[in-house]
Motif scaffolding. Structure first.
Motif, short mmCIF file in Angstrom:
data_model
loop_
_atom_site.label_atom_id
_atom_site.label_comp_id
_atom_site.label_asym_id
_atom_site.label_seq_id
_atom_site.Cartn_x
_atom_site.Cartn_y
_atom_site.Cartn_z
N GLY C 55 0.79 -1.22 0.00
CA GLY C 55 0.00 0.00 0.00
C GLY C 55 0.82 1.26 0.00
N CYS C 56 2.16 1.15 -0.06
CA CYS C 56 2.96 2.38 -0.02
C CYS C 56 3.13 2.98 -1.40
N GLY C 57 2.60 2.32 -2.43
CA GLY C 57 2.62 2.91 -3.76
C GLY C 57 3.59 2.27 -4.74
N LYS C 58 4.16 1.13 -4.39
CA LYS C 58 5.12 0.48 -5.28
C LYS C 58 4.47 0.10 -6.60
N THR C 59 3.34 -0.59 -6.51
CA THR C 59 2.68 -1.06 -7.73
C THR C 59 2.19 0.12 -8.58
N SER C 60 1.69 1.14 -7.91
CA SER C 60 1.20 2.30 -8.66
C SER C 60 2.34 2.96 -9.43
#
Ligand SMILES: Nc1ncnc2c1ncn2[C@@H]1O[C@H](COP(=O)(O)OP(=O)(O)OP(=O)(O)O)[C@@H](O)[C@H]1O
Ligand SMILES: Nc1ncnc2c1ncn2[C@@H]1O[C@H](COP(=O)(O)OP(=O)(O)O)[C@@H](O)[C@H]1O
Ligand code: SF4
Ligand code: SF4
Ligand SMILES: [Mg+2]
Ligand SMILES: [Mg+2]
Lengths: 451, 320, 328
Positions: C55-60
């Motif tokens: 949820g820290c934004g890696k995939t985004s």
């Protein structure tokens, strides 16, 4: 291919599916046979034929197999034609006038009366009509003079409708009168019985011109005919029963295929693009769901055409935006998020390719059972359309049979076979597809399967 | 069974499933012991039968079981001999409970989490709802969930909090043994480490022993007193944690250990070639033979379980 | 940075990826600031790891690089082209230069396609019409990922393969278009320990052989040590520390990096004997992230009246770039 085999092995583990499958395969083979053995044009011309085509069959006769369940067999129809039977016909010539003697000796074996007795004449002459005298010799040796009349090129003498003769038999209708023993006193008409034995019907004809000829055909109509019986227009019901199969299958399959495939693609397009496209599809579906399906079909049938194909297209068009679209949409919404779809986007697959090659194949397994279950629904729909008088005016179908039967008093006058036979095949077809469909659903949707 | 200190002792536990292709030997003659206030780790690759072992211990059996036998002594009593009613009243969730795999995702979405934790108390001890909720509140404190979360629904909690709730649920009836099936594998490192802190404290503060099922060797060392390594349905090594993490004996354990990347030492991890055998038709002899670098002629026969200074190893290398 | 001589392949400048939250399907209800100001360069043939909690934004971040998300703000340059300006054919060409390895290998493969079809799809889509040529490349790539003999696998469907084999297929598909960059989003988190090592070694081998740049996304610091050169640590949409890997594991600078390392276990029986010192709390909401330093509510070294007020900029400490006021 291996997986198809596996599928069938699994399918046949459900006995209901196996039975259903056997019936469906039988139905398909039968339909193909029907279309080959009794080609469309022939079937149509037979089915649309009038009394001339069908004069040889009895009216509303029950199927022959009812005799299996009766103690006393219902008589069958038999006929003689002087044109084929030389020995029964003698001709004498004297100065231009020919005397022609036609004799039909026949064995009558039943104590039940025939339905009708008729004579069909054919003659050739130039100016002067031949004249005939018809009489019957009974087994006990009596000679009954039936009638005499002059005949045209064709002439039909229906014994049963001969009023004079009826009076002669004290009101008993002639096809019965000729077979009763006048010495037996029956208390009521119902108790009258035919006397079995050898009868001989004799036609004495006089032709007044040289070269003129005269032929007669005697038909003694029974009460049973063929394996399916006949209707009020003497037509053999088996034609409609047989042709009903390919018609029902075609209608069911095409409408089910047409609807499901289009619905699925529309749902896929809507879910994939989302936004206003999805909105529009959703709204159309909602509107379509509250449209009165049947009323629209009735309107089309009344004002445009009742042709099977028009109805087929109308049914597809009205079902495309049906409830199924919501179901498909829910599934597509999930599949759309699948990582493999995302991967396809990443390696550059176009929208259309993703819809057709990545989304749609995923729900084909869900679709097949649905499709199989939809087939009988549409077969029933087609039958129902017939019953409310929206049937194809030309094609003989099962629904048409039921409608004809009900409309012509099958149920009030006891011609149950007329309605029950098509109802039975409809039911059998529906049941077979449903059994296979539900089993397929279990195989394809393991959630429904027990552990 | 063995010593007085033994709480749970398992011998020859076997569980086969029927499938279309034949029996799956998911649990095949499993054995290990567990002492009071101890934790044993069941280590093994995916599909080696760990969850099935948990099911076998708690008799939560699917319908397609084809063989289920062996001996399970809980405080000296063979619970395999109990009938279902006895088992339900005396064992399941009373003396032995389970935190199932993916428990945090299988909480009831329409019940408040407090009520869910209280539920086993009401069912198994027949206590009043209020009392059960009090007990639940106590458990929440033990596992580090704020007490005011009692009234929340599962979807309102983070993954780590949900997992703590699931653990609280397994503890509320004060069982002697709690089986944890992959309790942290879906969680982040920090959450994972926090949950292990909780488990360590529970082991110390409560009268409870753990059976920790996991494939994660590194985190398993956070809780382990003993280690049992499972391979293709069988136990291949049961060892004491200190000796195991220092130097395991079974070739499979050694290779497994070598595959763990270490953060604090520079030691290139190595993998095991090949794949575990199918449990449908496991090979005769040693099931690890196809992948074992130490394999020799003997290995085509079923290896015996050898006791090497208290460590049990199922390998021909240690039998002489 | 480590190797300034190397040419830059991908350059990301102040990238923001915000997702709009909607109330009842319409009506603005704020943004999920999944990526909130990320800047870095990636060189040809370089492997970087992006580490952070879920949820820290890696995939985004990674999906934006792949062109699957549109950046809200900021610039992505790939081989000196501004990715934001690419459309149509050029965009497809760009995407074909990046391979994509997903987290869930089974989900990443269409269940109704066999291996051959799966591997051919990118070729078909990218205009390789000759079936013989396609087959040749499919076989070659299967050899690269060590799925041999290829004939044993070509006609299998994903569910007939083990997790490791599935992930090999995913990797094969990612490299079949001969990309310059492979993005691997938690490529081994669903696999067993031994298989993890196997897959990561395979990726590393391919990276060395073809001078691939690799972005390796993970939440597992211990694998990072062996399979990447530089590490970016992400917290709540920001990169908080950038450092060469060995330096990072020996001397983590950012308090969050320290916490991550403290939480990571090595197999050691002594672990069971002590509690781990960890920051409490949970990662913050990305809709309303904490003011100042986003880690401040959990940070044991928080500086009062500074950390919660002002967002720290990046400070250079040795080879590290650290976004933390401690290093001012
Ligand atoms: N109800 C069942 N019927 C048939 N086979 C089953 C059943 N449950 C499990 N199995 C099989 O038994 C074997 C062991 O499964 P189990 O779930 O115990 O593995 P596991 O070690 O817990 O794996 P994971 O790490 O993936 O959770 C597998 O091959 C599995 O497919
Ligand atoms: N399409 C989206 N719409 C709204 N929010 C999203 C979307 N994609 C990701 N997010 C949110 O962005 C945040 C970062 O997610 P992600 O990049 O997937 O994290 P990671 O890969 O580090 O686990 C999460 O809070 C997630 O819920
Ligand atoms: S028994 Fe043989 S094959 Fe099995 S682990 Fe021991 S040495 Fe290897
Ligand atoms: S800036 Fe302050 S709060 Fe943030 S990590 Fe550094 S010390 Fe902690
Ligand atoms: Mg399991
Ligand atoms: Mg992610």
């Amino acid at each position: 291919m291996n997986s198809i085999r596996k599928f069938f092995i699994e399918l046949f583990q459900y006995p209901s599916a196996a039975i259903g499958m056997i019936f469906i395969i039988g139905l398909i083979i039968f339909s193909i046979y029907v279309v080959i053995a009794l080609p469309y044009n022939e079937a149509i011309s037979l089915w649309r034929g009038d009394e001339n085509t069908w004069y040889k069959t009895p009216r509303t006769a029950q199927p022959k197999w009812v005799n299996w369940f009766r103690q006393e067999d219902l008589p069958e129809t038999f006929s003689f034609n002087s044109a084929d039977q030389q020995d029964t016909k003698t001709e004498e010539f004297s100065n231009g006038t020919n005397k022609i003697l036609i004799s039909f000796p026949f064995e009558y074996n039943s104590e039940l009366f025939p339905q009708e007795v008729s004579l069909y004449f054919k003659s050739q002459y130039t100016a002067k009509q031949p004249f005939v005298n018809v009489k019957l010799i009974t087994p006990d040796g009596r000679t009954i003079n039936l009638n005499s009349f002059s005949i045209g090129r064709t002439y039909t003498y229906r014994l049963s409708q001969d009023q004079k003769l009826q009076r002669k038999f004290f009101g008993i209708s002639p096809e019965k009168g000729i077979f009763v023993d006048p010495t037996v006193n029956a208390d009521s008409l119902e108790l009258l019985k035919a006397v079995p034995g050898t009868y001989e019907l004799i036609v004495e004809g006089v032709a007044f011109e040289e070269g003129s000829s005269l032929d007669a055909e005697l038909i003694v109509y029974g009460h049973v005919y063929g394996w399916a019986g006949t209707d009020h227009r003497r037509r053999d019901i088996s034609i409609a029963l047989m042709w009903g199969a390919p018609v029902a299958l075609t209608f069911g399959l095409l409408s089910a295929l047409g609807t499901t495939i289009t619905t699925m693609i529309i749902a896929a397009v809507g879910t994939w693009y989302g936004g206003w496209i999805d909105e529009v599809i959703q709204r159309i579906t909602e509107v379509n769901l509250i449209l009165p399906f049947l009323s629209i079909l009735i309107m089309i049938g009344t004002f445009y055409s009742k042709s099977l194909w028009v109805m087929l297209i109308a049914v597809i068009a009205l079902s495309i935006f049906g409830g199924a679209i919501k179901g498909f949409r829910a599934i597509f919404l999930q599949i759309k998020e699948a990582p493999y779809v995302e991967a396809a986007r990443a390696y550059g697959a176009s929208n259309w390719r993703i819809i057709m090659q990545y989304l749609v194949p995923r729900i084909v397994p869900l679709l097949i059972p649905q499709l199989v279950i939809l087939i009988p629904a549409n077969v029933f729909l087609e039958a129902s359309l017939n019953i409310i008088n929206l049937g194809d005016p030309v094609l003989p179908t099962w629904g048409k049979l039921i409608q004809n039967g009900v409309g012509n008093g099958a149920l009030t006058q006891g011609y149950y076979y007329w309605v029950l036979e098509p109802a039975f095949v409809l039911l059998l077809t529906g049941l077979s597809f449903a059994m296979v469909g539900f089993s397929m659903d279990r195989i394809f949707n393991p959630r429904l399967r027990g552990v | 069974m063995s010593t007085d200190n033994t709480l749970l002792s398992i011998r020859d536990l076997t569980l086969y499933f029927n499938t279309q292709k034949g029996p799956v030997q998911a649990v095949d003659g499993v054995f290990f012991d567990l002492g009071y206030k101890e934790a044993v780790v069941i280590l093994g690759e995916s599909g080696c039968g760990k969850s099935s072992l948990a099911k076998a211990l708690l008799r939560l059996l699917p319908r397609n079981v084809s063989r289920y036998d062996g001996k399970v002594f809980l405080e000296g009593e063979n619970i395999m001999e109990m009938d279902e009613e006895q088992y339900r009243q005396n064992v399941r969730w009373v003396r032995m409970s389970l935190v199932p795999q993916a428990a945090m995702n299988s909480l009831n979405p329409v019940l408040k989490v407090g009520e869910q934790v209280a539920e086993p108390m009401i069912i198994h001890h027949g206590v009043k709802k209020e009392e059960a909720l009090n007990q639940a509140a106590k458990m929440f404190q033990h596992v580090g969930v704020p007490v005011d979360f009692l009234d929340r629904y599962a979807f309102e909690l983070s993954g780590g909090m949900r997992q703590r709730v699931a653990i609280a649920m397994s503890l509320v009836t004060a069982p002697a043994v709690v089986i944890l099936d992959e309790p942290t594998s879906a969680l982040d490192v920090l959450t994972q480490a926090n949950i292990f802190n909780v488990l360590k404290r529970l082991k110390k503060e409560l009268e409870v022993s753990f059976v920790l099922i996991t494939h994660d060797i590194a985190t398993s060392s956070e809780l382990a007193d003993r280690v049992a390594v499972m391979y293709a349905g069988q136990i291949v090594e049961v060892s004491d944690a200190h000796r195991f993490f220092h130097e395991p004996l079974h070739p499979y354990s050694r290779m497994l250990m070598a595959s763990v990347p270490r953060l604090r030492a520079n030691q290139e991890p190595e993998y095991i070639t090949g794949q575990p055998p199918s449990l449908l038709n496991p090979p005769t002899g040693c099931r690890f033979a196809a992948r074992c670098p130490k394999r020799f002629a003997k290995c085509s026969e079923e290896p015996p379980v050898v006791n090497v200074d208290g460590i049990q190893v199922k390998c021909w290398l240690y039998s002489n | 940075m480590t190797d300034t001589n190397r040419e830059v392949l991908l350059s990301i400048d102040d990238l923001h990826v915000w997702f709009e939250l909607r109330r009842f399907g319409f009506g603005h209800a704020g943004y999920v600031k999944a990526v909130d100001g990320v800047t870095f360069n990636l060189h040809y043939g370089e492997t970087i790891a992006i580490v952070g909690e879920s949820g820290c934004g890696k995939t985004s971040l990674m999906k934006t690089i792949l062109g699957l998300n549109t950046p809200t703000r900021g610039k992505i340059m790939f081989e000196d082209k501004n990715v934001g300006e690419l459309t149509g054919e050029a965009l497809r060409d760009y995407r074909s230069k990046i391979g994509y390895v997903q987290q869930d290998p089974f989900g990443a493969l269409a269940p109704f396609m066999n291996v051959q079809r799966i591997l051919e799809e990118p070729l078909v889509i990218n205009g390789i019409k000759d079936p013989a040529e396609r087959e040749r490349r499919v076989r070659k790539v299967m050899e690269e990922v060590k799925l041999t003999p290829a004939d044993d696998f070509l006609h299998k469907f994903p569910h007939m393969l083990s997790g490791g084999q599935q992930q090999r297929i995913v990797i094969a598909r990612a490299i079949i278009l001969e990309p310059k960059l492979v993005v691997a989003d938690e490529p081994v988190s669903m696999l067993d320990a031994s298989v993890r090592v196997e897959i990561l070694k395979l990726l590393r081998g391919l990276q060395e052989k073809y001078r691939l740049a690799v972005i390796y996304i993970t939440h597992d610091l211990s694998t990072v040590r062996y399979f990447s050169e530089r590490v970016f640590v992400m917290y709540a949409g920001n990169v908080v520390e950038k450092a060469p890997v060995t330096s990072l594991v020996h001397t983590p600078r950012h308090p969050y990096t320290v916490a991550l390392m403290d939480a990571t276990s090595d197999p050691d029986a002594d672990n069971a004997l002590r509690y781990r010192e960890l920051p409490g709390g949970e990662p913050p909401s990305l809709v309303n992230p904490p003011s100042g330093c986003r880690f401040h509510p959990r940070c044991p070294k928080r500086i009062e009246n500074l950390c919660e007020v002002e967002e720290p900029q990046e400070f250079q400490v040795d080879e590290h770039l650290v976004a933390c006021w401690l290093y001012k």
